[in-house]
Design a protein around this motif. Structure first.
Motif, mmCIF file in Angstrom:
data_model
loop_
_atom_site.group_PDB
_atom_site.id
_atom_site.type_symbol
_atom_site.label_atom_id
_atom_site.label_comp_id
_atom_site.label_asym_id
_atom_site.label_seq_id
_atom_site.Cartn_x
_atom_site.Cartn_y
_atom_site.Cartn_z
ATOM 1 N N PRO A 44 3.698 -17.809 -14.007
ATOM 2 C CA PRO A 44 3.642 -16.936 -12.946
ATOM 3 C C PRO A 44 4.013 -15.323 -13.577
ATOM 4 O O PRO A 44 4.656 -15.461 -14.321
ATOM 5 N N PHE A 89 3.249 -17.174 -4.978
ATOM 6 C CA PHE A 89 4.523 -17.775 -4.796
ATOM 7 C C PHE A 89 5.816 -16.512 -4.275
ATOM 8 O O PHE A 89 5.790 -15.718 -4.950
ATOM 9 N N PHE A 104 11.508 -21.241 -5.605
ATOM 10 C CA PHE A 104 10.374 -20.904 -5.387
ATOM 11 C C PHE A 104 9.836 -21.829 -4.117
ATOM 12 O O PHE A 104 10.047 -22.846 -3.884
ATOM 13 N N GLY A 105 8.953 -20.896 -3.399
ATOM 14 C CA GLY A 105 8.200 -21.942 -2.347
ATOM 15 C C GLY A 105 7.164 -22.610 -2.949
ATOM 16 O O GLY A 105 6.684 -22.515 -4.177
ATOM 17 N N GLU A 106 6.312 -23.512 -1.854
ATOM 18 C CA GLU A 106 4.988 -24.208 -2.476
ATOM 19 C C GLU A 106 3.881 -23.229 -3.029
ATOM 20 O O GLU A 106 2.931 -23.797 -3.995
ATOM 21 N N GLY A 107 3.801 -22.256 -2.393
ATOM 22 C CA GLY A 107 2.677 -21.322 -2.938
ATOM 23 C C GLY A 107 1.429 -21.150 -2.108
ATOM 24 O O GLY A 107 1.254 -22.241 -1.118
ATOM 25 N N TYR B 35 11.598 -24.737 -15.856
ATOM 26 C CA TYR B 35 10.991 -25.004 -14.414
ATOM 27 C C TYR B 35 9.969 -26.114 -14.856
ATOM 28 O O TYR B 35 9.232 -26.224 -16.037
ATOM 29 N N GLN B 37 6.581 -27.613 -12.884
ATOM 30 C CA GLN B 37 5.540 -27.283 -11.722
ATOM 31 C C GLN B 37 4.737 -28.756 -11.699
ATOM 32 O O GLN B 37 3.779 -29.093 -12.499
ATOM 33 N N GLY B 40 0.135 -28.813 -6.680
ATOM 34 C CA GLY B 40 0.294 -28.372 -5.193
ATOM 35 C C GLY B 40 1.765 -27.973 -4.760
ATOM 36 O O GLY B 40 1.883 -27.677 -3.584
ATOM 37 N N MET B 41 2.663 -27.789 -5.904
ATOM 38 C CA MET B 41 4.017 -27.505 -5.496
ATOM 39 C C MET B 41 4.395 -26.171 -6.212
ATOM 40 O O MET B 41 3.907 -25.765 -7.250
ATOM 41 N N GLY B 42 5.520 -25.722 -5.802
ATOM 42 C CA GLY B 42 6.038 -24.591 -6.503
ATOM 43 C C GLY B 42 6.895 -24.749 -7.809
ATOM 44 O O GLY B 42 7.019 -26.131 -8.200
ATOM 45 N N LEU B 43 7.484 -24.199 -8.402
ATOM 46 C CA LEU B 43 8.168 -24.276 -9.622
ATOM 47 C C LEU B 43 9.725 -24.805 -9.233
ATOM 48 O O LEU B 43 10.269 -24.100 -8.268
ATOM 49 N N PHE B 90 7.393 -24.742 -17.593
ATOM 50 C CA PHE B 90 7.516 -23.311 -18.013
ATOM 51 C C PHE B 90 8.878 -22.883 -18.291
ATOM 52 O O PHE B 90 10.173 -23.394 -17.420
#
Lengths: 114, 114
Positions: A44, A89, A104-107, B35, B37, B40-43, B90
């Motif tokens: 990111p 994100f 973090f949100g899912e994106g 983190y 990841q 389909g998901m955030g960190l 990450f």
């Protein structure tokens, strides 16, 4: 518990249009928010941040809006370009009482069509 | 080049094996974190450190250990790899726990556990 989520998983726009990516958060004590851009195969990358004592902040082609009343923030990208295609994100840096951590949100996958 | 360096970039492990993911930064940042990841998901935060000798658990710490003997390095150890730990990892660092303006992510380690 705490959560940070996005309203839509995907967003497709035409090149040159403006893009708006939304995000909702649940922790009313959160005082710092960040938007990140993640390109395929990369980590990111910081885009813009905003503190809870502000309701708007502008950067180069990007604007973040914060509505604390409804616990919602948005990222606006002006004149969207193909290079803007990525996953975006929102992240919530919790208040000191919740510890030093970024949630973090899912994106949202943004696709820019030429 | 200044930044966060993660090694290896790719790794395949068998269930039950152990390994260490390396993370190093040369920006004299105090705050470092790991983190994971998933698709389909955030960190999600695994562990973090606010300085040498200080570590704390994040959202998903089970199955991972960390240590912070120097400011520069923050290795992540998988004690006994499981297929559920297949993910992209990450590492990130920041000069301050008060702001993430300088928050820098590494390029990631893609781990597959078979």
């Amino acid at each position: 518990g705490e959560s940070v989520g996005l309203h839509l998983p995907t967003l497709s726009v035409q090149e040159g249009d403006n893009s708006i990516i939304n995000c909702a958060y649940s922790n009313s004590a959160s005082d710092y928010f960040i938007w990140y851009k993640q390109e395929s195969g990369k980590g990111p990358q910081f885009i813009i941040d905003i503190r809870s004592n502000m309701d708007k902040r502008q950067g180069q082609r990007v604007t973040v809006l914060l509505n604390k009343t409804v616990k919602h923030l948005s990222l606006q990208i002006a004149a969207t370009q193909p290079g803007d295609s990525a996953v975006y994100f929102c992240a919530d840096w919790g208040s000191q009482t919740s510890g030093s951590r970024l949630t973090f949100g899912e994106g949202t996958q943004l696709t820019v069509n030429p | 080049n200044a930044g966060v360096t993660q090694t290896p970039k790719f790794q395949v492990l068998k269930t039950g094996q152990s390994m260490t993911l390396q993370c190093a930064q040369d920006m004299n940042h105090e705050y470092m974190s790991w983190y994971r990841q998933d698709p389909g998901m955030g960190l999600r935060l695994i562990h973090y450190s606010v300085g040498a000798g200080i570590t704390d658990q994040g959202e998903v710490p089970n199955g991972y250990n960390v240590s912070r003997s120097t400011t520069e390095d923050f290795p992540l150890r998988l004690l006994s790899a499981a297929p559920s730990q297949t993910s992209v990892y990450f590492c990130a660092s920041s000069y301050s726990t008060e702001t993430h303006y300088g928050y820098t992510f590494g390029s990631g380690t893609r781990l597959t556990v078979v």
